[in-house]
Design an enzyme around this catalytic site. Sequence first.
Site: not given
Length: 356
Positions: A204, A291, A330
Site C-alpha cells: 500500500s 481492492d 486490499h
Amino acid sequence: MCNNYCLNCKNVPQTSIQLTRYLFWMIKVSIITYLIIFGLLPIIFHYSYTIQKKILFLNFVQWPLNVDFSKPESIGMKGTRNFYLKTDQQVKIGLWQILPQSLLNDSTIITDDDYEAVLKNTKQPIFLYMHGNSGNRASNHRLELYKLFQNLDYHVVCFDYRGYGDSEEAELSEMGVVNDSKSVLEWLLKIVNGTAPVFVWGHSLGTGVSVHVLALLGTEKIQPSGLFLESPFNNIADELSEHPLAQIFKHLPWFHWVIVEPFYNNYLRFESDKHIKKIQCPIMILHAKDDNIIPFALGEKLFEAAINYHGNNTNQIQMTRIDASHGLGHKYICRYKDLPNIIKSFVYEAHKNQTD
C-alpha cells in the site's frame, strides 16, 4: 370562503403547520450541512498541511491497541527480537527481526548479538517489510505475512516509520518516512554484506515508500536482490482521485485544486511511476482486482510505467493479477494460495540472475 388548509386560517389543522415548519427546517439544515461538507471543510483541508498529513499517513490510528513491542511472542511471533535503530536523522525506529522456521528451536540464539550474527552469516533470503498507513508492525494482516515468510524459511526484518508504533515522534513527510526506511535498508545491507539475498516488500503506502527508497539507492548503484509491491498505486494524485471516499467530492469543479494539488505542493507525492525508472533490481507487482482502497487500475498503471522504462522484460518487471473471486481485497493477498510459490520462484530467479 376560506378552505380548511389556508395557512392564515385559524381552522388549519396543526399537523399541517408543523409539517410545513419541519420541511423548512430540514431544507435549512440540508443547505447548511452541504455548505459545511462541500464548502468549508474542503477549504480548511486545502490550507491545512497538518490535516493533509493525518489523512495520508493515518498514524493516529494505532491498532492493535496496547501492544508490548518488546514481547512479540505475546502476540504469537516466535523467534522474534525487538530492537531499535537511530537513523541518520537521529530518529529512533522500532524494529523486529524474525527468524526463519529452521532456526526457531535454536537455543543458542538469545541475545541481540546472537540475532545480529545470524544475519551476518546466513545464506537464506531476508525480507525487509515496509508497511502501509495506519496501524503498526503488529497489525494482524502483517503478522500473517511475516509468518508466511517464516514458514518459507526466510528471515524477516520489519519496522515502524517515525510516529508509528513505538518509533519516535518526528515530523511526518514523504521524505521523512523515506529516510527512515532508507536508513534501515542501508543498515541491513551493511550487516548482510552480500552473503545473502535481500528483498524489499512494500504494501500500500509502503510501495510508494519502497520505490522512492530504491530509486535513491539506485543513483548510488546500490540495490537489493528484488522488490515486491503489494497493492501499489502509481502516484498519490491518482490515488486521491480514485479513492472511494473521493467520489463524494469528485463531481465538484474545484476537486483537483482543493484536494489533489495541496499534496503535490506540499511534496506528498509518492510518484512511484517516475521513481521506478531508477530501480535496477527485479520487481514483482501483486494486486487483487477487488481492492477497494487502491483500485486495481492504479497497479496496472504502475506496471505500464515500469514496462515503458525497462522494456517488456519478464525477468525485470512482472505483475500477478489476482481475481476478485478470491475475495482478498486490499490487505489479504497474504492468504492467496499461490503466493508461496510465486515468492519462491521470484526469489530463486532473482538470486540466480544476480549471481550468474
